[in-house]
Scaffold this active site. Structure first.
Site, PDB file in Angstrom:
ATOM      1  N   TYR A 123       0.815  -1.225   0.000  1.00 27.99           N
ATOM      2  CA  TYR A 123       0.000   0.000   0.000  1.00 27.99           C
ATOM      3  C   TYR A 123       0.846   1.272   0.000  1.00 27.99           C
ATOM      4  CZ  TYR A 123      -2.636  -3.881   1.892  1.00 27.99           C
ATOM      5  OH  TYR A 123      -3.156  -5.143   2.112  1.00 27.99           O
ATOM      6  N   HIS A 124       1.887   1.295  -0.836  1.00 28.28           N
ATOM      7  CA  HIS A 124       2.764   2.462  -0.916  1.00 28.28           C
ATOM      8  C   HIS A 124       2.921   2.959  -2.350  1.00 28.28           C
ATOM      9  CE1 HIS A 124       4.780   0.532   2.874  1.00 28.28           C
ATOM     10  NE2 HIS A 124       3.677   1.202   3.187  1.00 28.28           N
ATOM     11  N   PRO A 125       1.839   3.174  -3.091  1.00 28.74           N
ATOM     12  CA  PRO A 125       1.974   3.646  -4.476  1.00 28.74           C
ATOM     13  C   PRO A 125       2.536   5.069  -4.524  1.00 28.74           C
ATOM     14  CG  PRO A 125      -0.316   3.766  -3.796  1.00 28.74           C
ATOM     15  CD  PRO A 125       0.424   3.070  -2.695  1.00 28.74           C
TER      16      PRO A 125
END
Length: 539
Positions: free
Chosen positions: A470-472
């Site tokens: 969850y680190h775009p």
């Protein structure tokens, strides 16, 4: 609506800090637009409540990626915050600066030197623990909750010592092999976010207007300037005409989505949808980076947090503990220990981020609403992701029911260097889990046994089970020219005079840890750069 000087689109981790700095240092009238609701929901305030926001449709965009060729054609779930505070209101609250080496490509001018970045982190942070009872205004609490972490972490640290990893309690920015406790953004047992620390103190300021549950439909341009925004508020379509300009802080997915929908992007992408090209900006939506990770689950003989959160009696006890003194499992993140290590890396910096969590869970689809459900057996997790993945994806558009939605294609494992880091990780996990300090607490592996599995079996398992961490980021990266990226070192969109971007999309490359802290840092630094620029031009 033409009585605003600046419009900020997105009240997430970046937008709240940008709004605060503009309101506190200028006389500009600011409109802050957020697509989601306020952040006063109890599931946001209670730290461990993020398990309930993971699929919450009212405050989460609930995106899915395109089918990933290298992940057995799976569509990967992408939760993103649609609420005041953005993803900082629904994340796992880990505060990680990343490593010094992460910022070498950011040094486009003196503003983005490591020394300036480090001093911005220092200015933003306030170290808290049980003894500190007051949080200064406009500070992010970096909470050392290691005293509350589960004792099973001692096994992780003892094993790490035998691998000669440094114990760095705060997991700061050095590049040496290091393990430690993850700090979290909590204060007095409640979640903290940039919304709490930066937006709440100014929410009643006469120069600030906040619109929640409001969608920005399109940006309109004239003579290389943004002239207006079409927005949807309370089922009405309105036009906002900022006198100075607009700052996009909608995140790595929604910011390029809005640009593309408004005619700013690669003409080849826009022509597919008959969108008139306002500005040929070929890198909009490109350079997409993200951390791809996997958890190895183990059953253990020893009591873990599963005992506290996986049974009714344990949950009641944990709830009473939280109500009584704001402590216990409900006041913490599931991610407690971890670190950064270089294991056969091809680069001169760590290639593996580790997580050691005293709990296991699965996804439950009871009543067709997925929830994170704690397993009933005692267990723990050794998780990992690549620190600096090399695979590049993109955010584009797709059309559904005569409207556009984001198309997310991370193209995971498309770069062979990421496969190398996976094989390196498999080798490490085998050796680490065989260490006496870890092996003695393992009753049995769940799903797969890394020790007795080949590289090919572990790679196949990874492709079947891995998911985003969850680190775009990176989809509107900062660069010196429009041929290399989307915004300048001063955060202004190349080719336009009054449109800026401040969010994770401008990151030239992904950092080695959880990215919420770097996003807040870049927002704090970027807003100062923009304000200085505006003062020179308009005052």
């Amino acid at each position: 609506m033409d009585n605003f000087d600046l419009v900020i689109v997105g009240a997430g981790s970046a937008g709240c800090i940008v709004a605060n700095n503009i309101i506190n240092t200028t006389n500009y009238r600011v409109l802050l637009i957020e697509a989601g609701p306020s952040d006063n929901n109890p599931t946001i305030q209670v730290p461990l409540g993020y398990g309930m926001t993971f699929y919450h449709k009212a405050m989460n965009w609930n995106f899915y990626s395109k089918a990933q060729t290298e992940l057995k054609n799976r569509e990967i779930y992408y939760p993103r915050g649609k609420v005041i505070g953005g993803s900082g209101s629904i994340n796992a609250m880990i505060y990680a600066r990343g490593l010094k080496s992460d910022y070498e490509n950011w040094n486009l001018n003196s503003n983005w030197s490591w020394e300036n970045i480090k001093s911005t982190f220092n200015e933003l942070e306030y170290a808290v623990n049980e003894e500190k009872n007051q949080l200064p205004v406009n500070k992010i609490p970096v909470n050392d909750v290691s005293s509350q972490h589960h004792p099973i972490l001692d096994n992780f640290f003892k094993a790490s010592k035998e691998f000669n990893f440094d114990f760095n309690k705060q997991l700061k920015s050095t590049t040496e092999n290091q393990v430690g406790h993850y700090n979290v953004n909590t204060y007095k047992g409640f979640r903290n976010s940039s919304a709490k620390s930066f937006l709440k103190p100014i929410k009643n300021h006469p120069n600030l207007t906040i619109l929640t549950k409001t969608e920005v439909l399109k940006l309109n341009f004239k003579n290389k300037k943004i002239s207006s925004l079409n927005i949807k508020h309370k089922d009405k379509t309105l036009e906002v005409k900022p006198k100075i300009g607009t700052i996009l802080s909608s995140g790595s997915i929604m910011t390029p989505y809005l640009l593309l929908k408004s005619g700013i992007g690669n003409p080849a992408d826009l022509n597919k949808f008959n969108i008139p090209v306002v500005l040929n900006s070929p890198h909009v939506g490109k350079n997409f980076q993200d951390h791809l990770g996997l958890d190895y689950l183990y059953k253990t003989y020893f009591p873990t947090l599963n005992k506290d959160l996986g049974t009714w009696s344990g949950r009641v006890k944990s709830l009473l503990q939280y109500i009584y003194n704001r402590k216990g499992p409900l006041s913490l993140s599931l991610n407690q220990g971890g670190g950064y290590i270089n294991w056969n890396s091809r680069d001169p910096y760590p290639n593996i981020q580790l997580y050691f969590n005293p709990l296991t869970y699965s996804v439950s689809f009871k009543n067709k609403r997925p929830l994170l459900k704690t397993d009933k057996f005692n267990g723990f997790i050794i998780g990992f992701n690549s620190c600096r993945p090399k695979s590049l994806g993109e955010v584009n558009l797709k059309k559904i029911d005569n409207d556009f939605v984001p198309s997310i294609d991370p193209r995971y494992l498309s770069d062979e260097r990421d496969i190398h880091d996976l094989y390196s990780t498999f080798d490490f996990i085998r050796k680490f889990s065989a260490n006496q300090n870890i092996n003695k607490i393992i009753e049995s592996p769940v799903s797969i046994d890394p020790i007795n599995s080949s590289d090919e079996e572990l790679l196949d398992h990874f492709k079947s089970k891995s998911t985003t961490v969850y680190h775009p980021c990176g989809t509107c990266r900062m660069s010196k020219s429009i041929q290399q990226g989307v915004v300048s070192e001063k955060l202004k969109v190349h080719g336009l005079e009054n449109l800026w971007i401040v969010d994770a999309s401008i990151m030239p490359n992904i950092t080695s840890g959880n990215i919420n802290a770097p996003v807040m840092m870049l927002a704090h630094l970027s807003s100062k750069i923009i304000i200085d620029d505006l003062k020179q031009k308009y005052q």
